[in-house]
Design a protein around this motif. Structure first.
Motif, PDB file in Angstrom:
ATOM      1  N   PHE A   1      -5.611  -9.440   5.673  1.00  0.00           N
ATOM      2  CA  PHE A   1      -6.280  -8.807   4.551  1.00  0.00           C
ATOM      3  C   PHE A   1      -5.594  -9.238   3.255  1.00  0.00           C
ATOM      4  CE2 PHE A   1      -7.577  -6.076   8.007  1.00  0.00           C
ATOM      5  CZ  PHE A   1      -8.863  -5.682   7.650  1.00  0.00           C
ATOM      6  N   PRO A   2      -6.322  -9.260   2.137  1.00  0.00           N
ATOM      7  CA  PRO A   2      -5.703  -9.633   0.856  1.00  0.00           C
ATOM      8  C   PRO A   2      -4.504  -8.739   0.546  1.00  0.00           C
ATOM      9  CG  PRO A   2      -8.090  -9.541   0.650  1.00  0.00           C
ATOM     10  CD  PRO A   2      -7.762  -8.977   1.996  1.00  0.00           C
ATOM     11  N   LEU A   3      -3.384  -9.361   0.199  1.00  0.00           N
ATOM     12  CA  LEU A   3      -2.126  -8.633   0.034  1.00  0.00           C
ATOM     13  C   LEU A   3      -2.216  -7.559  -1.046  1.00  0.00           C
ATOM     14  CD1 LEU A   3       0.780  -8.323   0.922  1.00  0.00           C
ATOM     15  CD2 LEU A   3       1.426 -10.148  -0.671  1.00  0.00           C
ATOM     16  N   GLU A   4      -2.867  -7.872  -2.168  1.00  0.00           N
ATOM     17  CA  GLU A   4      -2.933  -6.888  -3.254  1.00  0.00           C
ATOM     18  C   GLU A   4      -3.748  -5.666  -2.861  1.00  0.00           C
ATOM     19  OE1 GLU A   4      -1.069  -6.873  -5.954  1.00  0.00           O
ATOM     20  OE2 GLU A   4      -0.191  -8.649  -4.989  1.00  0.00           O
ATOM     21  N   SER A   5      -4.805  -5.873  -2.085  1.00  0.00           N
ATOM     22  CA  SER A   5      -5.605  -4.736  -1.600  1.00  0.00           C
ATOM     23  C   SER A   5      -4.786  -3.877  -0.643  1.00  0.00           C
ATOM     24  CB  SER A   5      -6.865  -5.244  -0.893  1.00  0.00           C
ATOM     25  OG  SER A   5      -7.671  -5.987  -1.772  1.00  0.00           O
ATOM     26  N   VAL A   6      -4.015  -4.543   0.198  1.00  0.00           N
ATOM     27  CA  VAL A   6      -3.137  -3.835   1.132  1.00  0.00           C
ATOM     28  C   VAL A   6      -2.138  -2.970   0.363  1.00  0.00           C
ATOM     29  CG1 VAL A   6      -1.242  -4.168   2.767  1.00  0.00           C
ATOM     30  CG2 VAL A   6      -3.364  -5.470   3.033  1.00  0.00           C
ATOM     31  N   LYS A   7      -1.522  -3.537  -0.647  1.00  0.00           N
ATOM     32  CA  LYS A   7      -0.541  -2.792  -1.441  1.00  0.00           C
ATOM     33  C   LYS A   7      -1.181  -1.594  -2.127  1.00  0.00           C
ATOM     34  CE  LYS A   7       2.665  -6.601  -2.542  1.00  0.00           C
ATOM     35  NZ  LYS A   7       3.239  -7.417  -3.635  1.00  0.00           N
ATOM     36  N   GLN A   8      -2.363  -1.789  -2.657  1.00  0.00           N
ATOM     37  CA  GLN A   8      -3.062  -0.707  -3.358  1.00  0.00           C
ATOM     38  C   GLN A   8      -3.335   0.470  -2.412  1.00  0.00           C
ATOM     39  OE1 GLN A   8      -6.566  -2.061  -5.398  1.00  0.00           O
ATOM     40  NE2 GLN A   8      -7.321  -0.003  -5.811  1.00  0.00           N
ATOM     41  N   ASP A   9      -3.787   0.156  -1.211  1.00  0.00           N
ATOM     42  CA  ASP A   9      -4.075   1.212  -0.240  1.00  0.00           C
ATOM     43  C   ASP A   9      -2.804   1.920   0.217  1.00  0.00           C
ATOM     44  OD1 ASP A   9      -6.793   0.903  -0.287  1.00  0.00           O
ATOM     45  OD2 ASP A   9      -6.897  -0.324   1.519  1.00  0.00           O
ATOM     46  N   LEU A  10      -1.750   1.156   0.461  1.00  0.00           N
ATOM     47  CA  LEU A  10      -0.502   1.765   0.911  1.00  0.00           C
ATOM     48  C   LEU A  10       0.073   2.715  -0.138  1.00  0.00           C
ATOM     49  CD1 LEU A  10       1.159  -1.334   2.612  1.00  0.00           C
ATOM     50  CD2 LEU A  10       0.485   0.781   3.756  1.00  0.00           C
ATOM     51  N   LYS A  11       0.038   2.306  -1.371  1.00  0.00           N
ATOM     52  CA  LYS A  11       0.534   3.163  -2.447  1.00  0.00           C
ATOM     53  C   LYS A  11      -0.267   4.452  -2.523  1.00  0.00           C
ATOM     54  CE  LYS A  11       1.912   3.014  -7.311  1.00  0.00           C
ATOM     55  NZ  LYS A  11       2.010   2.164  -8.524  1.00  0.00           N
ATOM     56  N   LYS A  12      -1.569   4.342  -2.347  1.00  0.00           N
ATOM     57  CA  LYS A  12      -2.449   5.512  -2.383  1.00  0.00           C
ATOM     58  C   LYS A  12      -2.102   6.492  -1.266  1.00  0.00           C
ATOM     59  CE  LYS A  12      -7.391   6.691  -2.388  1.00  0.00           C
ATOM     60  NZ  LYS A  12      -8.755   6.115  -2.371  1.00  0.00           N
ATOM     61  N   LEU A  13      -1.853   5.980  -0.064  1.00  0.00           N
ATOM     62  CA  LEU A  13      -1.547   6.837   1.078  1.00  0.00           C
ATOM     63  C   LEU A  13      -0.207   7.544   0.913  1.00  0.00           C
ATOM     64  CD1 LEU A  13      -2.779   4.504   3.957  1.00  0.00           C
ATOM     65  CD2 LEU A  13      -3.886   6.584   3.110  1.00  0.00           C
ATOM     66  N   VAL A  14       0.757   6.866   0.317  1.00  0.00           N
ATOM     67  CA  VAL A  14       2.056   7.497   0.058  1.00  0.00           C
ATOM     68  C   VAL A  14       1.895   8.619  -0.960  1.00  0.00           C
ATOM     69  CG1 VAL A  14       4.369   7.142  -0.869  1.00  0.00           C
ATOM     70  CG2 VAL A  14       3.394   5.462   0.699  1.00  0.00           C
ATOM     71  N   VAL A  15       1.118   8.378  -1.999  1.00  0.00           N
ATOM     72  CA  VAL A  15       0.862   9.399  -3.023  1.00  0.00           C
ATOM     73  C   VAL A  15       0.163  10.611  -2.410  1.00  0.00           C
ATOM     74  CG1 VAL A  15      -0.456   9.912  -5.120  1.00  0.00           C
ATOM     75  CG2 VAL A  15       0.832   7.774  -4.951  1.00  0.00           C
ATOM     76  N   LEU A  16      -0.695  10.372  -1.409  1.00  0.00           N
ATOM     77  CA  LEU A  16      -1.428  11.461  -0.757  1.00  0.00           C
ATOM     78  C   LEU A  16      -0.599  12.177   0.302  1.00  0.00           C
ATOM     79  CD1 LEU A  16      -4.980   9.867  -0.347  1.00  0.00           C
ATOM     80  CD2 LEU A  16      -4.253  11.583  -2.009  1.00  0.00           C
ATOM     81  N   ASN A  17       0.695  11.827   0.384  1.00  0.00           N
ATOM     82  CA  ASN A  17       1.664  12.535   1.233  1.00  0.00           C
ATOM     83  C   ASN A  17       1.411  12.371   2.732  1.00  0.00           C
ATOM     84  OD1 ASN A  17       3.355  13.688  -0.816  1.00  0.00           O
ATOM     85  ND2 ASN A  17       1.667  15.082  -1.298  1.00  0.00           N
ATOM     86  N   ALA A  18       1.070  11.162   3.145  1.00  0.00           N
ATOM     87  CA  ALA A  18       1.007  10.892   4.582  1.00  0.00           C
ATOM     88  C   ALA A  18       2.390  11.121   5.179  1.00  0.00           C
ATOM     89  CB  ALA A  18       0.552   9.458   4.830  1.00  0.00           C
ATOM     90  N   LYS A  19       2.436  11.656   6.392  1.00  0.00           N
ATOM     91  CA  LYS A  19       3.721  11.880   7.075  1.00  0.00           C
ATOM     92  C   LYS A  19       4.293  10.553   7.570  1.00  0.00           C
ATOM     93  CE  LYS A  19       5.557  14.008  11.276  1.00  0.00           C
ATOM     94  NZ  LYS A  19       6.314  15.200  11.131  1.00  0.00           N
ATOM     95  N   GLN A  20       3.420   9.751   8.185  1.00  0.00           N
ATOM     96  CA  GLN A  20       3.826   8.450   8.712  1.00  0.00           C
ATOM     97  C   GLN A  20       2.660   7.478   8.593  1.00  0.00           C
ATOM     98  OE1 GLN A  20       4.049   7.591  13.089  1.00  0.00           O
ATOM     99  NE2 GLN A  20       6.223   7.194  12.683  1.00  0.00           N
ATOM    100  N   ILE A  21       2.949   6.255   8.194  1.00  0.00           N
ATOM    101  CA  ILE A  21       1.940   5.201   8.194  1.00  0.00           C
ATOM    102  C   ILE A  21       2.286   4.270   9.341  1.00  0.00           C
ATOM    103  CG2 ILE A  21       0.929   3.278   6.939  1.00  0.00           C
ATOM    104  CD1 ILE A  21       1.431   4.820   4.349  1.00  0.00           C
ATOM    105  N   LYS A  22       1.388   4.216  10.307  1.00  0.00           N
ATOM    106  CA  LYS A  22       1.630   3.454  11.520  1.00  0.00           C
ATOM    107  C   LYS A  22       0.778   2.192  11.490  1.00  0.00           C
ATOM    108  CE  LYS A  22       2.407   4.271  16.423  1.00  0.00           C
ATOM    109  NZ  LYS A  22       2.437   5.296  17.477  1.00  0.00           N
ATOM    110  N   PHE A  23       1.437   1.054  11.358  1.00  0.00           N
ATOM    111  CA  PHE A  23       0.735  -0.223  11.296  1.00  0.00           C
ATOM    112  C   PHE A  23       0.276  -0.617  12.697  1.00  0.00           C
ATOM    113  CE2 PHE A  23       3.158  -0.012   7.474  1.00  0.00           C
ATOM    114  CZ  PHE A  23       2.470  -0.748   6.526  1.00  0.00           C
TER     115      PHE A  23
END
Length: 601
Positions: free
Chosen positions: A219-241
């Motif tokens: 996936f495009p790296l910048e899109s990946v970064k944007q989504d990951l930052k959003k999930l951290v802001v939304l207080n995900a407990k764990q992001i499992k790749f």
């Protein structure tokens, strides 16, 4: 058209990635909704919740853990509303789809493989009441054969079941809309969130579905970064790749590791599947400097039998893997979870014991014993006759036996798996099990857990074990095999017990008259500015701090033992367990301490 996209997750804390992709793909084209349930909920309640909303179409994502319950649910929904259109997708229905829809005629459509570009076309065709669905990757029912070519079919009671040709993998993943375009904090907060930066795998392991598709797409790296930052802001407990090999592309991996360190909010945890023998020095430098608990690695060893590894088309180097695992362990900031699979070709019981001992010698934070599954579409299914495989013909399709390992031996390994989970993977006995292994079972972890299993079966066979029972069992077990070190193991077990959280009463078998400490001594020790700071209460009064912690005196210097992993010295140690602070990423309470003589100074 009113569309519901749904699934049955294995646990409430989990989220489903696939239906979020699909939701993003159709959100702007129809009246669509997303809802997640779990396999532990009442099917009657799920049925009622769906039926009462009057959907026109319901799409289910199907996996080995939910397909049987999903089919029961679909059958009930169809009986209640024959006009309801039911669509299934996911790995459990993407193989042998033609026979599947024939067998379950209450299903209207199946989407095979990647569905993000297929579902919008299918919804459009359904909304236009098209009789024939000329869309690649779709399986459907019809009263007649379609006018186009490139399809397979079978028939039953004047109904034709049509399977269109497969869709090729989506080459350009930028075509796929983010699965987290419309996500809310309510959906994500304190949940395990699944994420992918790539699809496919660099390896071709025959037991894995990823081996059916060649190459890796990113996936495009910048899109990946944007989504990951959003999930951290939304207080995900764990992001499992869910990337099959997160570190398959050196430059992308390094860029992401650096980025994840930048967006760290102090509590998030990122879980990856990695190939340890491929890790280079630059990667190791980056993770060495990461916050404790930020990263968690899952490393698939599967077997250390070279013939087994070669036969399943796996590429690995256990020697290099061991070097990296030990190096990461010394960093002390990353949880490592190593996997083994029982039931692979050429792996008999003795070979599996060796694989277990090889991996356990690395003392990872968890050692997962898995059992080979004959997944639909996996290449290893073509070897069923060659290796005389016997397996369950229903999900999860686990192996019962093969020509190398018997059914009774597989059942024995199932019991070992349970013991390993209870006494090792649970983290409840971190110090005590490691001590027993190093001092009494060096290089033979399998025998340790076999002996524990035998003791449990002899003395606790028909008993439902509470947490206290497990600690008592381990204490009794070690007292029998090494009676001259009873006090040492009792102290280590007591430490492990206290790290699990506040307890009203410490069990009698863990108490020690020599380790009593007065409240006055504890308060005096806590009054030390250094100790207050270590406990996280630098500006609090000792009398307030004492309410939030538990102070215990130990006969041996456990703090020194934890730091050095040397001998357990016979020096009294005072330790405070902070029950009001945050637990670490292994769900253990934090602690601090030192020698008892310190409180006299």
């Amino acid at each position: 058209m009113k569309l519901l996209l749904t699934t049955l997750n294995s646990k409430y804390i989990h989220t489903c990635l696939s239906i979020r992709y699909l939701y993003s793909s159709v959100k702007d084209t129809c009246d669509s909704y997303i809802k997640e349930y779990t396999i532990n909920e009442s099917l009657d309640k799920i049925y009622a919740d769906i039926y009462e909303k009057n959907y026109d179409i319901v799409g289910f994502s199907c996996y080995i853990w939910n397909v049987e319950q999903t089919l029961k649910l679909c059958s009930t929904l169809k009986e209640a509303n024959p006009d309801l259109i039911i669509i299934l997708g996911g790995p459990e229905v993407s193989f042998d789809s033609l026979n599947f829809i024939n067998k379950h005629s209450y299903i209207d459509y199946i989407i095979k493989g990647e569905g993000e570009l297929v579902l919008p076309k299918l919804i459009d065709s359904i909304s236009k009441f098209k009789k024939h669905i000329e869309i690649d990757g779709v399986v459907y029912k019809s009263n007649e054969l379609p006018p186009y070519s490139d399809y397979r079919y079978n028939t039953h009671e004047d109904i034709y079941f049509i399977e269109n040709k497969d869709t090729p993998p989506i080459a350009d993943l930028s075509q796929i809309k983010s699965p987290y375009l419309y996500v809310t904090e309510e959906e994500i907060e304190n949940k395990i969130v699944y994420f992918e930066t790539s699809r496919g795998c660099t390896f071709n392991c025959s037991y894995c579905l990823s081996s059916t598709l060649k190459g890796v797409r990113f996936f495009p790296l910048e899109s990946v970064k944007q989504d990951l930052k959003k999930l951290v802001v939304l207080n995900a407990k764990q992001i499992k790749f869910v990337d099959r090999t997160f570190n398959s592309h050196k430059e992308i991996t390094l860029a992401l590791i650096k980025f994840l360190k930048e967006i760290d909010n102090g509590k998030i945890n990122f879980h990856f599947e990695i190939t340890a023998h491929m890790l280079d020095d630059e990667f190791m430098k980056e993770i060495k400097e990461a916050r404790y608990g930020l990263f968690q690695f899952e490393i698939g060893v599967q077997s250390t039998n070279s013939k087994t590894i070669k036969t399943v088309n796996r590429i690995d180097n256990f020697e290099k893997l061991s070097v990296r695992v030990n190096q990461i362990k010394k960093y002390g900031n990353i949880h490592q979870h190593l996997d083994l699979i029982a039931g692979l070709p050429y792996e008999n019981l003795e070979s599996f014991k060796k694989s277990f001992n090889d991996v356990f010698a690395l003392l990872p934070e968890a050692l997962q014993l898995g059992f080979l599954k004959m997944l639909k579409g996996s290449p290893i299914k073509s070897q069923v006759e060659l290796f005389d495989y016997r397996y369950r013909n229903y999900p999860p399709y686990e192996v019962i036996s093969n020509k190398f390992i018997s059914a009774i031996e597989i059942l024995f390994l199932k019991e070992i798996e349970e013991i390993v989970d209870l006494f090792y993977n649970s983290g409840m006995f971190m110090l005590s099990i490691e001590y027993i292994y190093i001092n009494n079972y060096n290089n033979n972890g399998f025998k340790l857990f076999s002996d524990l299993l035998a003791y449990k079966n002899e003395y606790y066979q028909n008993k439902t074990l509470s947490r206290d029972d497990l600690y008592k069992l381990l204490h009794e077990f070690y007292s029998r095999i090494c009676s001259d070190e009873t006090n040492k193991i009792k102290e280590l077990i007591r430490f492990d017990y206290l790290r699990m959280g506040r307890n009203r009463v410490i069990p009698l078998f863990l108490r020690n008259d020599l380790s009593s400490i007065t409240r006055e001594e504890a308060v005096a020790w806590i009054s030390n500015d250094y100790i207050k700071s270590e406990l996280g209460y630098p500006n609090s009064h000792p009398m307030e701090i004492i309410k939030k912690i538990h102070v215990e005196l130990f006969e041996f210097d456990i703090i020194d033992y934890i730091k050095t992993k040397g001998n357990l010295k016979n020096h009294k140690a005072i330790i405070a367990f902070n029950y009001s602070g945050e637990k670490d990423f292994m769900n253990k309470v934090t602690f601090t301490g030192g020698l008892y003589e310190q409180i006299k100074n």
